[in-house]
Design a protein around this motif. Structure first.
Motif, short mmCIF file in Angstrom:
data_model
loop_
_atom_site.label_atom_id
_atom_site.label_comp_id
_atom_site.label_asym_id
_atom_site.label_seq_id
_atom_site.Cartn_x
_atom_site.Cartn_y
_atom_site.Cartn_z
N SER A 297 2.25 2.05 -3.75
CA SER A 297 1.75 1.71 -4.67
C SER A 297 2.13 3.54 -5.13
O SER A 297 0.97 4.15 -4.47
N ARG B 132 1.15 -1.34 -0.20
CA ARG B 132 -0.78 -0.23 0.01
C ARG B 132 0.82 1.29 -0.08
O ARG B 132 0.39 2.41 -0.59
N ARG C 163 -1.14 6.71 -6.72
CA ARG C 163 -2.20 6.96 -6.42
C ARG C 163 -2.67 6.71 -7.89
O ARG C 163 -4.16 6.67 -8.59
#
Length: 310
Positions: free
Chosen positions: A301, A298, A303
């Motif tokens: 990553s 997360r 966006r």
């Protein structure tokens, strides 16, 4: 969402066990005047990475940036030879490591340059960075050039969706960094605050976590700064307070003497000794998987694709 590696974009679920803050090809000797801080022997690094891989390591966020001896082509070579995903960085470190040609830059110049690297690749390599970092503040203060650098990094992160990873000197100024990010309306879940295992004030780190950023416990194995047992106790407290989804682990290896071949902690120290110690204190495999796999997926990553698609 995707993660940009030196060999191209991958889906986040392909990242695997990830060290969140490392250096594989770095040279700090220009400032530190110590040849030990020139770690540019890819053969030695690859030998050390074999153990990291054997313990399950599959990805490294490489936060060497401009002024620290960054070489994306070398990172691509290391990635291919080791079968490890490597994410390269854009940006500059902190005073006095910022290159001479950027010492008088303002925030707009920093932002424009980082955005150009993110969209077109680093220099003439075509290799795109996947993280803005490590962007640093000094001990207990922001130097003027660091303030410009931080604002430029925020503008680049907001424009491109890249994660922003920071350096805090001996763990200081984390809350001040968050204050700057908040004033600029930077999404705090796009930020990784570094070196918080060097901040011995657990209550301060809990405030940092409460803000919603990711927190990197990323100098594990550097016991000349703080014992790993003390780091362990702090991490257990943060998990106990419910922040298991925001914590990341690494060792921040920067010197030849940090390699196992020279008696150092090696890139494998988190997986080889720290994670077993966590298990020994009752931390479940589910939580450990978050620290090593889920949270990095997360945190790193990108966006939005925007103009960054190849």
């Amino acid at each position: 969402m995707y993660i940009q590696t030196v060999l191209g974009p991958i889906q986040p679920e392909k990242l695997g066990v990830c060290a969140c803050h490392e250096h594989l090809y770095v040279d700090l000797s220009r400032i530190k005047k110590n040849e030990d801080t020139c770690l540019q022997d890819t053969g030695l690094v690859l030998d050390d990475l074999k153990s990291f891989y054997a313990y399950g390591g599959r990805a490294i966020i490489e936060v060497t940036n401009d002024g620290m001896g960054r070489n994306p082509r070398k990172l691509a070579e290391i990635s291919k030879a080791s079968n490890i995903h490597i994410v390269a960085s854009t940006g500059c470190y902190k005073d006095p490591f910022i290159p001479d040609d950027k010492l008088r830059w303002n925030r707009d110049q920093f932002a424009e340059w980082m955005i150009r690297e993110i969209r077109s690749g680093i220099a003439d390599t075509g290799i795109k960075p996947g993280v803005i970092g490590e962007i640093g503040s000094s001990l207990n203060e922001f130097k003027p050039i660091e303030t410009e650098l931080f604002h430029g990094a925020v503008a680049a992160a907001k424009e491109t969706g890249l994660p922003l990873s920071t350096h805090t000197t001996l763990g200081t100024c984390a809350l001040e960094q968050i204050e700057l990010f908040s004033a600029e309306e930077m999404p705090l879940d796009q930020v990784i605050i570094g070196h918080q295992d060097l901040n011995e004030q657990d209550e301060v780190v809990l405030e940092v976590l409460k803000a919603g950023v990711y927190v990197a416990m990323d100098t594990i194995g550097k016991e000349n700064y703080r014992s790993d047992n003390a780091r362990l106790e702090s991490l257990l407290k943060f998990i106990e307070h419910g922040y298991e989804d925001q914590l990341l682990l690494s060792t921040d290896l920067t010197r030849k003497s940090h390699l196992r071949a020279f008696g150092g902690q090696g890139y494998d120290v988190v997986l080889r000794s720290f994670v077993p110690a966590l298990r020994g204190r009752g931390i479940t495999d589910e939580v450990i998987n978050k620290l090593l796999v889920g949270n990095p997926q997360r945190a790193f990553s990108i966006r939005k694709a925007g103009d960054m698609s190849a």
